[in-house]
Design an enzyme around this catalytic site. Structure first.
Site, mmCIF file in Angstrom:
data_model
loop_
_atom_site.group_PDB
_atom_site.id
_atom_site.type_symbol
_atom_site.label_atom_id
_atom_site.label_comp_id
_atom_site.label_asym_id
_atom_site.label_seq_id
_atom_site.Cartn_x
_atom_site.Cartn_y
_atom_site.Cartn_z
ATOM 1 N N HIS A 125 29.884 -3.339 24.758
ATOM 2 C CA HIS A 125 28.501 -4.293 24.297
ATOM 3 C C HIS A 125 28.481 -5.453 25.150
ATOM 4 O O HIS A 125 28.130 -6.532 25.013
ATOM 5 C CB HIS A 125 28.376 -4.841 23.074
ATOM 6 C CG HIS A 125 27.382 -5.088 22.352
ATOM 7 N ND1 HIS A 125 26.182 -4.635 22.501
ATOM 8 C CD2 HIS A 125 26.783 -6.270 21.567
ATOM 9 C CE1 HIS A 125 25.048 -5.330 22.058
ATOM 10 N NE2 HIS A 125 25.610 -6.086 21.389
ATOM 11 N N HIS B 275 27.729 -10.851 26.252
ATOM 12 C CA HIS B 275 26.505 -10.503 25.392
ATOM 13 C C HIS B 275 25.396 -11.205 26.046
ATOM 14 O O HIS B 275 24.465 -11.838 25.606
ATOM 15 C CB HIS B 275 26.677 -11.103 24.036
ATOM 16 C CG HIS B 275 25.967 -10.481 23.097
ATOM 17 N ND1 HIS B 275 24.380 -10.955 22.857
ATOM 18 C CD2 HIS B 275 25.670 -9.249 22.356
ATOM 19 C CE1 HIS B 275 23.795 -10.362 21.897
ATOM 20 N NE2 HIS B 275 24.567 -9.220 21.385
ATOM 21 N N HIS C 197 25.508 -5.357 12.192
ATOM 22 C CA HIS C 197 26.422 -6.247 12.981
ATOM 23 C C HIS C 197 27.551 -7.034 12.352
ATOM 24 O O HIS C 197 27.494 -7.364 11.350
ATOM 25 C CB HIS C 197 25.337 -7.544 13.285
ATOM 26 C CG HIS C 197 24.209 -7.057 14.436
ATOM 27 N ND1 HIS C 197 23.134 -6.590 14.085
ATOM 28 C CD2 HIS C 197 24.140 -7.237 15.763
ATOM 29 C CE1 HIS C 197 22.421 -6.236 14.949
ATOM 30 N NE2 HIS C 197 22.902 -6.556 16.045
ATOM 31 N N ASP D 282 27.628 -4.161 15.801
ATOM 32 C CA ASP D 282 27.702 -4.956 17.224
ATOM 33 C C ASP D 282 28.318 -6.175 17.145
ATOM 34 O O ASP D 282 27.923 -6.940 15.854
ATOM 35 C CB ASP D 282 26.060 -4.690 17.722
ATOM 36 C CG ASP D 282 25.255 -3.544 18.112
ATOM 37 O OD1 ASP D 282 26.230 -2.511 17.674
ATOM 38 O OD2 ASP D 282 24.359 -3.579 18.468
HETATM 39 ZN ZN ZN Z 1 24.600 -7.534 20.257
#
Ligand code: ZN
Length: 240
Positions: free
Chosen positions: A107, A111, A200, A57
């Site tokens: 995503h 964010h 991530h 992510d």
């Molecule tokens: Zn995130």
């Protein structure tokens, strides 16, 4: 009217307990990995196949390149939940991810914490990212992951209108707060048939994010999973 406390104030422990239960229920609706309250959501793949989906992510960021190199070295495929604005800022790097056979997920555009948005704001975060990612990659993402795992009002309509399905995880790597060895040990211990691992390749869209922990953990995770003959695949493949 019947009931034990009819006509009288309920005892404090009961109202506190009910409030606590309501809060726990609401928290589960928003963050529970199997919650479908804000739209369809998956959190694990086919348990009958020795396949694991690594997901990354918050990218793209400079760390994405090193992660792509490592995945290539191990012939592994993964899924990258890109932030629309981060992809817009580094379109060539964003595109390298899909060009190397990895899957792209949505995503959100910025964010944002969706629970701080109106339903229209939530919708805009999803549709804005979908538009950007489709333009950069030449195809629309199928998977959506909410920032911080928090779903909110407006998301169900946004997912439906864009043909997206929410995806949570069976294992959070905690790579933003633990050392690399601990992250690797955690992921290796939890990985099995149909696992979805969340790591991530960025930090909430912050420029210059330090993702060395993720890269170092991956150097330990990839050979360990290969040794256990777990195939590393995209989300589309792990659900098959
Ligand atoms: Zn995130």
């Amino acid at each position: 009217m019947s009931g034990v406390w009819a006509g009288a104030a309920a005892p404090g422990w009961l109202t506190a307990g009910l409030a606590g239960a309501a809060f726990a229920g609401a928290a589960w609706a928003v963050r529970g990995r199997s919650s479908q309250v804000f739209g369809p959501s998956l959190w694990r793949g086919n348990p009958l196949q020795p396949r694991v989906a690594l997901t990354f992510d918050d990218g793209p960021s400079p760390a994405t390149e090193r992660i792509l190199d490592l995945l290539q070295e191990f012939s592994a495929r993964a899924t990258f939940f890109q932030i629309g604005q981060a992809a817009l800022g580094s379109p060539a790097l964003a595109r390298r991810v899909s060009a190397e056979g990895h899957e792209i997920g949505n995503h959100t555009l910025s964010h944002a914490a969706l629970y701080a948005k109106t339903p229209a704001g939530v919708y805009g975060e999803v549709s804005g990212a979908q538009r950007v990612l489709q333009e950069i990659h030449g195809g629309a993402p199928r998977w959506f992951r909410a920032p911080y795992g928090c779903r909110w009002f407006g998301l169900r309509d946004a997912l439906r209108d864009h043909g997206l399905t929410g995806v949570m995880w069976s294992c959070l790597g905690l790579d933003w707060k633990r050392p690399a060895r601990a992250v690797a040990a955690r992921v290796i211990a939890h990985a099995g048939n149909g696992s979805i691992i969340c790591l991530h390749d960025g930090r909430a869209g912050q420029p210059g994010a330090d993702c060395r922990v993720t890269v170092e953990a991956l150097r330990l995770i990839l050979p360990a999973l290969r040794q256990r003959q777990l195939e590393l695949v995209t989300l589309s493949e792990v659900f098959r």
